[in-house]
Write a protein that holds these residues in place. Sequence first.
Motif, mmCIF file in Angstrom:
data_model
loop_
_atom_site.group_PDB
_atom_site.id
_atom_site.type_symbol
_atom_site.label_atom_id
_atom_site.label_comp_id
_atom_site.label_asym_id
_atom_site.label_seq_id
_atom_site.Cartn_x
_atom_site.Cartn_y
_atom_site.Cartn_z
ATOM 1 N N THR A 280 117.710 -70.913 -59.279
ATOM 2 C CA THR A 280 118.581 -70.768 -58.112
ATOM 3 C C THR A 280 118.430 -71.980 -57.209
ATOM 4 O O THR A 280 117.313 -72.384 -56.879
ATOM 5 N N LEU B 131 127.584 -65.453 -53.421
ATOM 6 C CA LEU B 131 127.963 -65.555 -52.017
ATOM 7 C C LEU B 131 128.175 -64.173 -51.396
ATOM 8 O O LEU B 131 128.497 -63.205 -52.100
ATOM 9 N N GLU C 122 122.957 -68.894 -51.462
ATOM 10 C CA GLU C 122 122.987 -69.260 -50.053
ATOM 11 C C GLU C 122 121.573 -69.546 -49.550
ATOM 12 O O GLU C 122 120.592 -69.009 -50.066
ATOM 13 N N PRO D 150 130.060 -74.842 -49.591
ATOM 14 C CA PRO D 150 130.149 -74.966 -51.044
ATOM 15 C C PRO D 150 130.565 -76.360 -51.505
ATOM 16 O O PRO D 150 130.783 -76.573 -52.702
ATOM 17 N N VAL E 51 128.002 -69.243 -58.543
ATOM 18 C CA VAL E 51 127.486 -69.255 -57.176
ATOM 19 C C VAL E 51 127.528 -67.828 -56.650
ATOM 20 O O VAL E 51 128.506 -67.107 -56.842
ATOM 21 N N ALA F 46 123.946 -71.370 -58.036
ATOM 22 C CA ALA F 46 123.828 -71.719 -56.625
ATOM 23 C C ALA F 46 123.792 -70.447 -55.785
ATOM 24 O O ALA F 46 124.476 -69.466 -56.101
ATOM 25 N N LEU G 285 128.769 -78.003 -54.525
ATOM 26 C CA LEU G 285 128.777 -77.413 -55.862
ATOM 27 C C LEU G 285 129.220 -78.447 -56.892
ATOM 28 O O LEU G 285 130.203 -79.179 -56.671
ATOM 29 N N LEU H 169 122.540 -73.689 -51.261
ATOM 30 C CA LEU H 169 123.574 -74.540 -50.687
ATOM 31 C C LEU H 169 123.289 -74.781 -49.211
ATOM 32 O O LEU H 169 122.633 -73.964 -48.553
ATOM 33 N N VAL I 112 132.306 -67.238 -59.378
ATOM 34 C CA VAL I 112 131.864 -66.860 -58.040
ATOM 35 C C VAL I 112 131.444 -65.395 -58.104
ATOM 36 O O VAL I 112 132.236 -64.536 -58.495
ATOM 37 N N GLU J 192 126.956 -76.231 -61.563
ATOM 38 C CA GLU J 192 126.313 -74.921 -61.643
ATOM 39 C C GLU J 192 127.212 -73.955 -62.417
ATOM 40 O O GLU J 192 128.446 -74.055 -62.390
ATOM 41 N N VAL K 226 135.551 -73.093 -52.521
ATOM 42 C CA VAL K 226 134.767 -72.469 -53.581
ATOM 43 C C VAL K 226 135.673 -71.951 -54.695
ATOM 44 O O VAL K 226 135.328 -72.014 -55.888
ATOM 45 N N THR L 246 127.947 -70.991 -45.097
ATOM 46 C CA THR L 246 127.536 -71.677 -46.318
ATOM 47 C C THR L 246 128.549 -72.757 -46.677
ATOM 48 O O THR L 246 129.764 -72.538 -46.596
#
Length: 473
Positions: free
Chosen positions: A230, A253, A212, A242, A251, A210, A245, A233, A284, A248, A273, A240
Motif C-alpha cells: 500500500t 478511496l 489515502e 490522486p 486505489v 494506492a 497515481l 497518496l 477504484v 498502481e 481518479v 486526497t
Amino acid sequence: MPKPWATLGIDLHLEPAGPGLRRGLTDALRDAVRTGRLAPGTRLPSSRSLAADLGIARNTVAEAYTDLVAEGWLTARQGSGTRVAERGMGSPRTSATLSTTPYVTAPPRPHRPRPRPAYDLLPGSPDLASFPRTEWLKAARRALLAAPHEVFGYGDPRGRAELRTALAGYLSRARGVRADPERIVVCAGFGHGLHLLGRVLRARGAETVAVESYGLPPHWNQLTAADLTTTPLPFDELGTDPGELTDEAAVLLTPAHQFPMGMPLHRDRRATVVDWASSTGGLVLEDDYDGEFRYDRQPVGALQGLDPDHVVYLGTASKSLAPALRLAWMVLPPTLVEEVTAAKGHVDTCGALDQLTLAEFLTSGAYDRHVRAARLRYRRRRDALVRALATHAPHLNVTGIAAGLHVLLRLPPGTEQSVVQAATWQGLALHGLTAFRHESTTTERMDALVVGYGTPPDHAWAGALEALCRVLP
C-alpha cells in the motif's frame, strides 16, 4: 429397552491410545485434565455412559476412574459422581509421585480486565441501542414465511437474488450507483469484501494499491495480507490528491466522506481518479461506509456512477443498522464478477435468512424510515457536540461536520497524546488522528481528535460531552 448412547451423559472427546485400553483411557483422561480441556469441577459421565460412548467394557472405565482418583486428578463422592479435582496451592506433581496426594497447581493470577470506558467516542459504530428490533423482527417473519425451501441450502456464492435485486434498486435511487443484480456480490462485512478483492488483484499479478494518507489500518492490513503493497497518496485542504497515481493496480478511496478527515473528494479530483482508471485499466475501490448520513448539504453521489466499468462500489449495513449483521455488498465491473465470485467460494458464506430479512427491510420501506429517523437523531447529537465545543473550547477548530458519525477536532501542536491519555483517565474512549495515519505518508502531521458521536445511547450523550470537554486543552 436400552437407552441410546446419546442420552447417557455429556459428550466427552477422548482418543484412548497405548498398549492397553485401560492405560490408554487413563492417559487420555489425565492429559485432558492436565491441559485444561476438562476444567476443575467438571462432572464426568458415569462409567456406564462413557463405556457405551467409547464401545468398551464398563469395568475398564471404572478402573481408569479409580486410578485417577488415587492419583489426585479426579474425585469421587457418593451422590455427586466423579469430577475433575479442584486445584489448590502448591506445585504440580507428576503422576509418578502422586499416589495418594491430590493434584495441585499454582493458582493462575487473577485476570483483571481493563475497565470498560464510561463513554465511547470511538468512530465507526452506530448507536446499537437504536437497532430497529421490532421492525426487523416483522421483516424476518415475513421473509421466513415467504422463503422457498431452497433458501436452506448452500446458496449462490454471490448472495441471495432477493437481496441483490433489492440492493440494486436502493443503490440506484439513493446513491446514484449503476447497479445490476448480476454484478452484486454480498459479503460478510467490508473487510471481507476487501479481502476478496485483494486476492483477485494479486492473482492478476498486481503488486501495489494506492491508499489515502489517513484511513483505517485494518483495511490496509487486508491488502498487505494479500501480498500487496500500500502506497499513500498526498493529502491537502482539498482532500486526497490522486494526481500522483501512475501504474498502481488500484486505489482505495472514501470519496463521499473521507475517513477520518471528513471532507468529500473535490469534484476535479473525482474526475482525475476516474480518468486515471479509464486510461490505465486500474480499479477504484470506493468505500461508501456512511453514505446515508448527510446533514447540511445534498448527498454526494457515488463515484461509481461516473465509470461503473472501473469502479468497485462497496457498501455496508454496519453503520446504518449494526455491525453484527455482517452484511456488506460489492457492485463490480463486469470483468470482475466471475473472479470475485470464485474467490468467495462455491457456496454462499453469508446467512441467507439475514439476507432475506434485509431484502424485505429494503423493499418494504422500513430501511428508509429507519435511516431517516437515525439521520435526525445523529444530527441532534452532532449539533449538541458542536455547541458544547463552541462554549467550552472555542479556540479549537471542528471540521467534517456535514456528514457521517464523527467530527475532526484540531488540537494545538504537541497535545494529542496527552489529551488521549487524559481521556483514558476520565473513562472516555477516544482516538487521536495519529491512529489513522499511514506509516509511509509524507503528509504533514497534525494533532487532532477523531470524535465519534454514533455509539453513546441518547441518555448518555450529555455525560459524554461533559467528559470530553473536561479533557480538552
